[in-house]
Write a protein that holds these residues in place. Structure first.
Motif, PDB file in Angstrom:
ATOM      1  N   GLN A  35       0.910  -1.402   0.002  1.00 17.58           N
ATOM      2  CA  GLN A  35       0.051  -0.096   0.058  1.00 17.58           C
ATOM      3  C   GLN A  35       0.744   1.421  -0.110  1.00 17.58           C
ATOM      4  OE1 GLN A  35      -2.785  -1.643   3.275  1.00 17.58           O
ATOM      5  NE2 GLN A  35      -4.030  -0.368   2.153  1.00 17.58           N
TER       6      GLN A  35
ATOM      7  N   CYS B 267     -10.557   0.322   4.110  1.00 21.11           N
ATOM      8  CA  CYS B 267      -9.165   0.194   3.558  1.00 21.11           C
ATOM      9  C   CYS B 267      -8.543   1.416   3.315  1.00 21.11           C
ATOM     10  CB  CYS B 267      -9.209  -0.791   2.483  1.00 21.11           C
ATOM     11  SG  CYS B 267      -7.586  -1.006   1.957  1.00 21.11           S
ATOM     12  N   LEU B 268      -7.263   1.619   3.956  1.00 19.93           N
ATOM     13  CA  LEU B 268      -6.892   3.075   3.606  1.00 19.93           C
ATOM     14  C   LEU B 268      -6.549   3.245   1.925  1.00 19.93           C
ATOM     15  CD1 LEU B 268      -4.230   3.361   6.402  1.00 19.93           C
ATOM     16  CD2 LEU B 268      -6.626   4.423   6.259  1.00 19.93           C
TER      17      LEU B 268
ATOM     18  N   HIS C 146      -7.527  -9.544   6.120  1.00 16.76           N
ATOM     19  CA  HIS C 146      -7.709  -8.405   5.222  1.00 16.76           C
ATOM     20  C   HIS C 146      -6.153  -8.065   4.826  1.00 16.76           C
ATOM     21  CE1 HIS C 146      -9.324  -3.996   4.132  1.00 16.76           C
ATOM     22  NE2 HIS C 146      -7.996  -4.010   3.979  1.00 16.76           N
ATOM     23  N   GLU C 147      -5.164  -7.827   5.753  1.00 19.49           N
ATOM     24  CA  GLU C 147      -4.036  -7.528   5.179  1.00 19.49           C
ATOM     25  C   GLU C 147      -3.243  -8.790   4.362  1.00 19.49           C
ATOM     26  OE1 GLU C 147      -3.210  -4.449   5.664  1.00 19.49           O
ATOM     27  OE2 GLU C 147      -4.985  -3.917   7.003  1.00 19.49           O
TER      28      GLU C 147
ATOM     29  N   HIS D  27      -3.869  -8.303   0.884  1.00 21.41           N
ATOM     30  CA  HIS D  27      -3.302  -7.235   0.167  1.00 21.41           C
ATOM     31  C   HIS D  27      -1.952  -8.141  -0.446  1.00 21.41           C
ATOM     32  CE1 HIS D  27      -5.114  -3.353   0.696  1.00 21.41           C
ATOM     33  NE2 HIS D  27      -5.251  -3.554   1.815  1.00 21.41           N
TER      34      HIS D  27
HETATM   35 NI    NI Z   1      -6.756  -2.696   3.409  1.00 22.38          NI
END
Ligand code: NI
Length: 182
Positions: free
Chosen positions: A56, A107-108, A149-150, A153
């Motif tokens: 990210q 999510c950012l 979730h991470e 990614h």
């Molecule tokens: Ni996220």
């Protein structure tokens, strides 16, 4: 320490990076890696968010930082409590429960979008921590949600990829609209 730019789905170049599969960290946990994780944590706190994967911030390696605010000795919602950062490198899921749980995720990289995602309620994970030690840990509740979730990614998967195509397109459209307005 410095705050990095968080890639977002409204930008085509950013999205292409977010879709990359992260490579395992080779050579153990070095000072350079710890410096990156310190930056990631500052970036996450500033956003603010509770989890961030290295991809990210444009570094597709298997690195995650997290702070769920579950501070030992602090009351829930106690703003004066100390931070409880978690650093998770090269994570693997060793076991996942059959029981599923649904949580409204955000999510950012998909700012201001929230939707329910169903995932295994508990998982057992193995990873390297900040010191470079191997840790095995069971996760449930918010920790289980956040780690899954991470880890998505790290596979190039965003939480909106778990939604219907219509909802996913609507989410990206709303992020683009917000970016144009800003
Ligand atoms: Ni996220």
């Amino acid at each position: 320490m410095s705050i990095r730019r968080i890639l977002t789905v409204d930008n085509a170049a950013d999205l292409a990076v977010l879709k990359q599969v992260s490579a395992p960290v080779e050579g153990g946990v070095t000072d350079a890696l710890r410096a990156l994780m310190d930056d990631m944590l500052e970036t996450m706190y500033a956003a603010p968010g509770i989890g961030l994967a290295a991809v990210q911030v444009g570094d597709p390696r298997q690195i995650i930082v997290m702070d769920l605010g579950d501070r030992a000795g602090a009351e829930e919602g106690d703003e004066t409590g100390q931070r409880n950062p978690r650093y998770i490198i090269n994570p693997e899921i060793l076991w996942a429960s059959d029981e599923m749980a649904s949580y409204e995720e955000g999510c950012l990289s998909v700012p201001e979008v929230f939707d329910d995602v169903e995932r295994p309620a508990q998982v057992k994970i193995r990873y390297l921590n900040y010191a470079g030690d191997t840790v095995e840990q069971e996760a449930d509740g918010l920790f289980a949600v956040c780690i899954q979730h991470e880890m998505d990614h790290l596979k190039g998967v965003l939480f909106i990829d778990h939604l219907s195509r219509l909802k996913r397109e609507r989410a990206i459209k709303s992020v683009k609209k917000a970016a144009r307005a800003a």
